[in-house]
Motif scaffolding. Structure first.
Motif, PDB file in Angstrom:
ATOM      1  N   LYS A 162     -42.488  13.585  39.279  1.00 29.33           N
ATOM      2  CA  LYS A 162     -43.103  13.170  38.023  1.00 29.33           C
ATOM      3  C   LYS A 162     -42.026  12.712  37.035  1.00 29.33           C
ATOM      4  O   LYS A 162     -40.896  13.190  37.062  1.00 29.33           O
ATOM      5  CB  LYS A 162     -43.896  14.322  37.430  1.00 29.33           C
ATOM      6  N   LEU A 163     -42.396  11.777  36.171  1.00 29.08           N
ATOM      7  CA  LEU A 163     -41.546  11.256  35.101  1.00 29.08           C
ATOM      8  C   LEU A 163     -40.256  10.615  35.612  1.00 29.08           C
ATOM      9  O   LEU A 163     -39.235  10.620  34.940  1.00 29.08           O
ATOM     10  CB  LEU A 163     -41.229  12.368  34.087  1.00 29.08           C
ATOM     11  N   HIS A 164     -40.334  10.018  36.790  1.00 28.15           N
ATOM     12  CA  HIS A 164     -39.196   9.310  37.379  1.00 28.15           C
ATOM     13  C   HIS A 164     -39.141   7.887  36.823  1.00 28.15           C
ATOM     14  O   HIS A 164     -40.107   7.125  36.956  1.00 28.15           O
ATOM     15  CB  HIS A 164     -39.331   9.270  38.901  1.00 28.15           C
ATOM     16  N   ILE A 165     -38.041   7.510  36.192  1.00 31.32           N
ATOM     17  CA  ILE A 165     -37.871   6.147  35.676  1.00 31.32           C
ATOM     18  C   ILE A 165     -37.485   5.230  36.835  1.00 31.32           C
ATOM     19  O   ILE A 165     -36.515   5.504  37.549  1.00 31.32           O
ATOM     20  CB  ILE A 165     -36.808   6.090  34.564  1.00 31.32           C
ATOM     21  N   PHE A 166     -38.253   4.153  37.021  1.00 25.79           N
ATOM     22  CA  PHE A 166     -37.956   3.208  38.085  1.00 25.79           C
ATOM     23  C   PHE A 166     -36.878   2.239  37.633  1.00 25.79           C
ATOM     24  O   PHE A 166     -36.955   1.676  36.534  1.00 25.79           O
ATOM     25  CB  PHE A 166     -39.221   2.452  38.496  1.00 25.79           C
ATOM     26  N   VAL A 167     -35.878   2.062  38.485  1.00 23.22           N
ATOM     27  CA  VAL A 167     -34.780   1.148  38.199  1.00 23.22           C
ATOM     28  C   VAL A 167     -34.953  -0.073  39.091  1.00 23.22           C
ATOM     29  O   VAL A 167     -34.798   0.007  40.314  1.00 23.22           O
ATOM     30  CB  VAL A 167     -33.415   1.825  38.447  1.00 23.22           C
ATOM     31  N   TYR A 168     -35.309  -1.174  38.473  1.00 25.01           N
ATOM     32  CA  TYR A 168     -35.507  -2.433  39.181  1.00 25.01           C
ATOM     33  C   TYR A 168     -34.141  -3.084  39.322  1.00 25.01           C
ATOM     34  O   TYR A 168     -33.526  -3.496  38.346  1.00 25.01           O
ATOM     35  CB  TYR A 168     -36.477  -3.322  38.399  1.00 25.01           C
ATOM     36  N   ASP A 169     -33.660  -3.170  40.555  1.00 25.69           N
ATOM     37  CA  ASP A 169     -32.260  -3.510  40.800  1.00 25.69           C
ATOM     38  C   ASP A 169     -31.969  -4.997  40.903  1.00 25.69           C
ATOM     39  O   ASP A 169     -30.837  -5.418  40.689  1.00 25.69           O
ATOM     40  CB  ASP A 169     -31.783  -2.799  42.063  1.00 25.69           C
ATOM     41  N   HIS A 170     -32.951  -5.817  41.215  1.00 26.42           N
ATOM     42  CA  HIS A 170     -32.698  -7.252  41.376  1.00 26.42           C
ATOM     43  C   HIS A 170     -33.205  -7.998  40.138  1.00 26.42           C
ATOM     44  O   HIS A 170     -34.389  -7.958  39.820  1.00 26.42           O
ATOM     45  CB  HIS A 170     -33.406  -7.783  42.624  1.00 26.42           C
ATOM     46  N   ILE A 171     -32.291  -8.685  39.480  1.00 30.45           N
ATOM     47  CA  ILE A 171     -32.643  -9.425  38.264  1.00 30.45           C
ATOM     48  C   ILE A 171     -32.938 -10.877  38.611  1.00 30.45           C
ATOM     49  O   ILE A 171     -32.071 -11.589  39.120  1.00 30.45           O
ATOM     50  CB  ILE A 171     -31.507  -9.346  37.223  1.00 30.45           C
ATOM     51  N   GLU A 172     -34.177 -11.300  38.350  1.00 26.15           N
ATOM     52  CA  GLU A 172     -34.545 -12.705  38.504  1.00 26.15           C
ATOM     53  C   GLU A 172     -34.055 -13.490  37.290  1.00 26.15           C
ATOM     54  O   GLU A 172     -33.527 -14.578  37.426  1.00 26.15           O
ATOM     55  CB  GLU A 172     -36.065 -12.850  38.650  1.00 26.15           C
ATOM     56  N   CYS A 173     -34.286 -12.940  36.099  1.00 24.54           N
ATOM     57  CA  CYS A 173     -33.754 -13.518  34.868  1.00 24.54           C
ATOM     58  C   CYS A 173     -33.637 -12.403  33.834  1.00 24.54           C
ATOM     59  O   CYS A 173     -34.351 -11.402  33.902  1.00 24.54           O
ATOM     60  CB  CYS A 173     -34.623 -14.661  34.340  1.00 24.54           C
ATOM     61  N   ASN A 174     -32.708 -12.574  32.910  1.00 28.12           N
ATOM     62  CA  ASN A 174     -32.487 -11.578  31.858  1.00 28.12           C
ATOM     63  C   ASN A 174     -31.957 -12.291  30.619  1.00 28.12           C
ATOM     64  O   ASN A 174     -30.828 -12.075  30.194  1.00 28.12           O
ATOM     65  CB  ASN A 174     -31.527 -10.495  32.344  1.00 28.12           C
TER      66      ASN A 174
END
Length: 143
Positions: free
Chosen positions: A19-31
């Motif tokens: 529970k309450l796990h922050i998801f880290v999206y590792d591949h950046i398409e754009c920023n």
């Protein structure tokens, strides 16, 4: 300058993330504007304004060696306040499930936004991440 990001979680995971796990999206398409941090999984508003956020989650219709298929509730969080939810639940073999959440919020400069697993719901089963977009998170300033 423009503020917008689109990121993807690329790794498949099949463990109980809790529970309450922050998801880290590792591949950046754009920023554009550099406001998304792919180390922490958080977006920090570079200025005050109205922002739109969109996230998609995906669960596989297979088990991780148990009888539990993929099921997960996610929350879009702004400064530790839940502003949106998306839920996936597979019930039988080969029954993949996807869910998308969309939220428009007023942010102040420095506000922090992220996607996490729900604090009131158990996480079970197999979840898929890949470059084709099983798990995505996007945000952009609209006003």
């Amino acid at each position: 300058s423009a503020t917008a990001f689109s990121v993807v979680l690329t790794s498949k995971f099949d463990r109980n993330i809790g529970k309450l796990h922050i998801f880290v999206y590792d591949h950046i398409e754009c920023n554009f504007g550099g406001a998304y941090n792919n180390i922490t999984g958080t977006f920090t508003a570079p200025r005050s304004g109205v922002f739109a956020f969109l996230w998609t989650v995906s669960a596989e219709g297979q088990t991780a060696g148990t009888s539990e298929y993929g099921e997960l509730s996610t929350e879009l969080v702004v400064n530790l306040n839940i502003r949106g939810r998306a839920h996936v639940d597979t019930e039988v073999s080969s029954d993949d499930d996807h869910s998308t959440g969309f939220v428009i919020v007023q942010l102040n400069q420095g506000d922090i936004v992220f996607v996490r697993s729900s604090g009131d719901y158990a996480v079970q089963g197999v979840f898929q991440g890949h470059l084709r977009g099983g798990w995505t998170f996007s945000g952009w300033q609209i006003a």
